[in-house]
Design a protein around this motif. Structure first.
Motif, PDB file in Angstrom:
ATOM      1  N   THR A   1       0.681  -1.209  -0.012  1.00  0.00           N
ATOM      2  CA  THR A   1      -0.040   0.055   0.144  1.00  0.00           C
ATOM      3  C   THR A   1       1.042   1.295   0.071  1.00  0.00           C
ATOM      4  OG1 THR A   1      -0.004   0.393   2.335  1.00  0.00           O
ATOM      5  CG2 THR A   1      -1.781  -1.202   1.447  1.00  0.00           C
TER       6      THR A   1
ATOM      7  N   THR B   1       1.570   3.110   2.403  1.00  0.00           N
ATOM      8  CA  THR B   1       2.231   3.288   3.410  1.00  0.00           C
ATOM      9  C   THR B   1       3.541   2.288   3.518  1.00  0.00           C
ATOM     10  OG1 THR B   1       0.867   1.980   4.950  1.00  0.00           O
ATOM     11  CG2 THR B   1       0.357   4.270   4.661  1.00  0.00           C
TER      12      THR B   1
ATOM     13  N   GLU C   1       3.074  -0.914   3.656  1.00  0.00           N
ATOM     14  CA  GLU C   1       2.511  -2.161   4.313  1.00  0.00           C
ATOM     15  C   GLU C   1       2.151  -3.310   3.059  1.00  0.00           C
ATOM     16  OE1 GLU C   1      -0.471  -1.691   8.169  1.00  0.00           O
ATOM     17  OE2 GLU C   1      -0.738  -0.214   6.653  1.00  0.00           O
TER      18      GLU C   1
ATOM     19  N   LEU D   1      -0.147  -6.328   2.207  1.00  0.00           N
ATOM     20  CA  LEU D   1      -1.359  -6.962   2.420  1.00  0.00           C
ATOM     21  C   LEU D   1      -1.487  -8.184   1.438  1.00  0.00           C
ATOM     22  CD1 LEU D   1      -4.056  -3.913   2.393  1.00  0.00           C
ATOM     23  CD2 LEU D   1      -2.546  -5.020   4.095  1.00  0.00           C
ATOM     24  N   GLU D   2      -1.750  -9.405   2.006  1.00  0.00           N
ATOM     25  CA  GLU D   2      -2.148 -10.581   1.372  1.00  0.00           C
ATOM     26  C   GLU D   2      -3.495 -10.824   1.051  1.00  0.00           C
ATOM     27  OE1 GLU D   2       0.236 -14.055   2.351  1.00  0.00           O
ATOM     28  OE2 GLU D   2       1.960 -12.708   3.306  1.00  0.00           O
TER      29      GLU D   2
ATOM     30  N   LEU E   1     -10.907  -6.380  -0.476  1.00  0.00           N
ATOM     31  CA  LEU E   1     -10.163  -5.400  -0.931  1.00  0.00           C
ATOM     32  C   LEU E   1      -9.407  -5.580  -2.131  1.00  0.00           C
ATOM     33  CD1 LEU E   1      -8.598  -4.499   2.595  1.00  0.00           C
ATOM     34  CD2 LEU E   1     -10.469  -3.374   1.465  1.00  0.00           C
TER      35      LEU E   1
ATOM     36  N   THR F   1      -2.660   3.707  -8.255  1.00  0.00           N
ATOM     37  CA  THR F   1      -2.810   4.805  -7.172  1.00  0.00           C
ATOM     38  C   THR F   1      -3.259   4.391  -5.745  1.00  0.00           C
ATOM     39  OG1 THR F   1      -5.281   4.940  -7.806  1.00  0.00           O
ATOM     40  CG2 THR F   1      -3.854   6.108  -9.017  1.00  0.00           C
ATOM     41  N   LEU F   2      -3.391   3.201  -5.322  1.00  0.00           N
ATOM     42  CA  LEU F   2      -3.626   2.677  -3.942  1.00  0.00           C
ATOM     43  C   LEU F   2      -2.560   2.090  -3.361  1.00  0.00           C
ATOM     44  CD1 LEU F   2      -7.340   1.514  -4.468  1.00  0.00           C
ATOM     45  CD2 LEU F   2      -6.762   3.751  -3.591  1.00  0.00           C
TER      46      LEU F   2
ATOM     47  N   LYS G   1      -8.746   6.704  -1.788  1.00  0.00           N
ATOM     48  CA  LYS G   1      -7.092   6.743  -2.311  1.00  0.00           C
ATOM     49  C   LYS G   1      -6.512   7.309  -0.866  1.00  0.00           C
ATOM     50  CE  LYS G   1      -3.622   9.111  -5.113  1.00  0.00           C
ATOM     51  NZ  LYS G   1      -2.874   7.928  -5.098  1.00  0.00           N
TER      52      LYS G   1
ATOM     53  N   VAL H   1      -7.140   6.796   2.354  1.00  0.00           N
ATOM     54  CA  VAL H   1      -7.109   5.558   3.194  1.00  0.00           C
ATOM     55  C   VAL H   1      -5.876   4.542   2.864  1.00  0.00           C
ATOM     56  CG1 VAL H   1      -8.109   3.338   3.772  1.00  0.00           C
ATOM     57  CG2 VAL H   1      -9.525   5.340   3.759  1.00  0.00           C
ATOM     58  N   PHE H   2      -5.440   4.345   1.570  1.00  0.00           N
ATOM     59  CA  PHE H   2      -4.345   3.605   1.382  1.00  0.00           C
ATOM     60  C   PHE H   2      -3.059   4.375   1.181  1.00  0.00           C
ATOM     61  CE2 PHE H   2      -8.394   0.903   0.591  1.00  0.00           C
ATOM     62  CZ  PHE H   2      -7.803  -0.188   1.065  1.00  0.00           C
TER      63      PHE H   2
END
Lengths: 470, 470
Positions: A178, A180, A182, A184-185, A199, A209-210, A454, A456-457
């Motif tokens: 993401t 930040t 992070e 994610l799986e 997601l 963009t995310l 956007k 948020v991520f």
């Protein structure tokens, strides 16, 4: 002193970036900036500040954290075959190229899944599937150089959507980094998983963009059986839709494409592709199906005869061999590449299938009425309601004059799209080329929600900024 | 005075609510609160404060705005057939029932789409499709009373997922009212639409926590041709997977289900459903395909014989008529209803297909090892990796004792799910029953992102709070 300070802050982050990847995997030479700073769109001058080539997920995470620390924008880069400038770096961004994350990591025969790094070329996945006796069904003209990560970022469609759907349908699981940093799986390759918001779906078609796709598990299908194509010549555009409906009711079509005689003209002008049949007609439909037995082939021929009797079809041909199948497909698949010589204005739009005839007639009237000297070429995936409008640049016009006139066409086209409740981008994405027209397809409320998602991520707005929306 | 003031604020909002809908469409009587306050789960005492029945999109928007103004929680309610307590109102919420928004609004033959209000019963859509010579392929035991809005909220799966996918695949467009009362028209029924984030996908499977579905355009498929089922008896659970692979490679399966002999025992105990064949075997596979011609039927029979030779199958039967097809399906479809008499502990879990045998053996060992006196019934959609675990309550145990022991089982089951990278809820959703176990399937980072996404669409937290996450 001020200048020196600015140079220091300009310099230091790039030096720091170099420590995050393998030696030599940050490029800043002019040729690399030019090459990796753009996709297949020709409207924007590439101006990235560097190109970085991660080799691992951890390196991608480190790059994103670095970008956050320095508030530096990142642009993901795959095969750079995009047509909406979603992978263009025109504002000093750092391009993150996935060229060195191009391995197929795993294959599970029982699940029919392939774990891909994002830089796997679409055609390589297709070939891998074929070698395993299976099939990766998303296919399009640029499959030989586009990458899976980019396919997912744009939810690539292509020529088999009528049967197999878009890339979205074939993504079993995603690993994303993401905004930040992070990891994610998402979805863990499960067929059924009702544990809250999916997601994975958000990242598909998000144009980077995310976050960035760093691994994708793609599903394969059984291999198609005896694929057979027909090319049918029609007296006009209106006749193509009843032909679609006649065949759609009788056969499980794997494709239903169309192109105009002007397109065929350009294709035959190459000299390396045979004509489908001797006569010429204003439009052509290309359809494909699995001729699994005599019954199916007979049904296809009977439907063809019915279409001839109805006056919808004037001439036609059915492939009798693998080679003929390939040759018929070239009539459609080679159009984009062949006409690129004429620096075309391109537009990729869609409506629901039932709206196609009226919509197409409207657009054709608008364009040919205003610019009778422009050569308008129509082709596309008409079975999905997806039309590719191409206008060739007259030799007499400069590129600048031509694209200025096309900007006016854009507006008319999108007004018509809006009138028919269609999409201003059927399968090419929004990127930079269509972001200023997004409101023709998405409401202000939707756009506001998209921007909030956007945030948020990607709270610092470093992931491919300026794409989809300003 | 304090008490009186509290009563005033309690009373006034409900009176205001009554002005937003038609007369008589707010109910607060005890019987209605009991009926509309719960779904098919039996663990929570219903305690809504009122039930409201909107008839239009505008009324739904008004209700959501009212709820925001008064910070009153709303619970959407469809056919109330859910098994995760996502539609339970146990905390004074106002239930929004879609029973009066149950019309099919439009049908487009060319697009093969049906515009449904959210309260359209799944079975009514199936019947509508059949009447038009088409097919709505999402099917499951509760289709006769579940509603399309609820199907979308849980991304309903069922018995045909192996061929047709989940509800998600059949949603062409959605109208939703978000948690702020805004109306979004998502995707406009297009096949191809690459204009930014596909928010439609977010609302599918969101269990009403982001907004309410107020209209849905559902796609239909061509009618299946000569559906034919086989029930095959296997010597053990392990043999079912090679049977799946043998058939999956040869035929386009429309279903591949399984159930244990203990399930068959209960089914035959009803007295109204014939046994598939004379012998009894520990497990059974039920598979279905389109027998479009002799070749396909012969392939099925040859594959059956191959499975017998390999020792994977001991006995079997193939349907020869529509009636036989229906009877074979009853063996599988009637299990859930039949065993409900024994107040079962139910769990709905999934892993990837290749993991099924090891996973199932692990769970079976855990449950039967710890509770040898418990009757464990296995059935489900094994072709998708989706297993339904059911444990029947022994007569000697009270409901409370039984469910307390089952809470321990839950933990073991979910630990095993996590070990196999599976899902704690394959198709029933999270609701209240699984929200405390969400971390067994979704990472803390994913859950944090989900909560942030919820805040975007439902800033005041009034949309089905306490479902999916606390």
């Amino acid at each position: 002193m001020n200048v020196s300070r600015v140079e220091m802050t300009d310099l230091l982050p790039i030096e720091e970036l170099k420590t995050l990847v393998e030696p030599g995997k940050v490029l800043t030479d002019a040729a690399s900036l030019e090459t990796y700073g753009k996709d297949w769109t020709k409207h924007y001058a590439p101006a990235p500040s560097a190109i970085v080539f991660p080799k691992t997920v951890e390196q991608v995470q480190a790059i994103v954290r670095w970008a956050n620390a320095h508030k530096i924008a990142l642009v993901p880069s795959g095969g750079r075959t995009g047509l909406s400038a979603a992978a263009v770096a025109a504002n000093g961004e750092v391009v993150v190229s996935f060229d060195y994350m191009n391995q197929i990591l795993d294959f599970n025969e029982s699940n029919r899944t392939v774990v891909c790094q994002p830089g796997v070329v679409t055609g390589a996945l297709q070939q891998f599937a074929e070698d395993k006796g299976l099939y990766y069904p998303v296919d399009f003209a640029s499959a030989g150089s586009s990458q899976i990560g980019g396919n997912i970022g744009t939810n690539a469609g292509g020529i088999k959507v009528i049967r197999y759907g878009l890339t979205r349908n074939w993504v079993a699981g995603l690993k994303v980094v993401t905004g930040t940093g992070e990891l994610l799986e998402l979805n863990k390759d499960l067929i059924k998983n009702a544990t809250g918001y999916d997601l994975r779906q958000l990242f598909i078609g998000a144009e980077g963009t995310l976050g960035f796709v760093v691994e994708a598990t793609m599903r394969l299908d059984r291999a198609p059986r005896n694929l057979t194509a027909m090319v049918l010549g029609t007296p006009d555009l209106e006749s193509i839709m009843p032909v679609l409906h006649a065949f759609h009711g009788k056969l499980d079509l794997t494709a239903f494409e169309f192109f105009s005689d002007k397109c065929l003209d350009k294709i035959l002008g190459r000299g390396d592709i045979p004509a489908p049949f001797e006569s010429r007609t204003p439009f052509y439909a290309l359809l494909e199906f699995e001729a699994v037995n005599e019954d199916v082939a007979n049904t296809a021929l009977a439907t063809f005869e019915h279409c001839v009797e109805q006056g919808w079809v004037l001439d036609g041909v059915m492939s009798q061999s693998e080679q003929q199948l390939k040759n018929l497909w070239k009539l459609r698949e080679y159009i984009s590449e062949t006409i690129s010589h004429w620096t075309p204005y391109k537009n990729d739009i869609s409506v629901t299938v039932s709206q196609v005839p009226a919509f197409l007639a409207d657009i054709d009237t608008i364009v040919s009425g205003s610019y009778p000297d422009f050569e308008v070429l129509w082709y596309g995936h008409i079975g999905d309601g997806n039309l590719h409008l191409n206008i060739l640049k007259p030799d007499a016009l400069s590129k600048e004059e031509f694209f200025a006139k096309c900007a006016t066409v854009n507006k008319w086209v999108f007004e018509t799209v809006e009138k028919y409740n269609g999409s201003i981008s059927a399968e090419h994405g929004v990127g930079m080329t269509k972001r200023d027209y997004l409101e023709y397809s998405r409401s202000p409320a939707e756009i506001a929600y998209m921007k909030a998602v956007k945030t948020v991520f990607d709270p610092n707005g470093i992931m491919n900024p300026g794409k989809i929306f300003a």
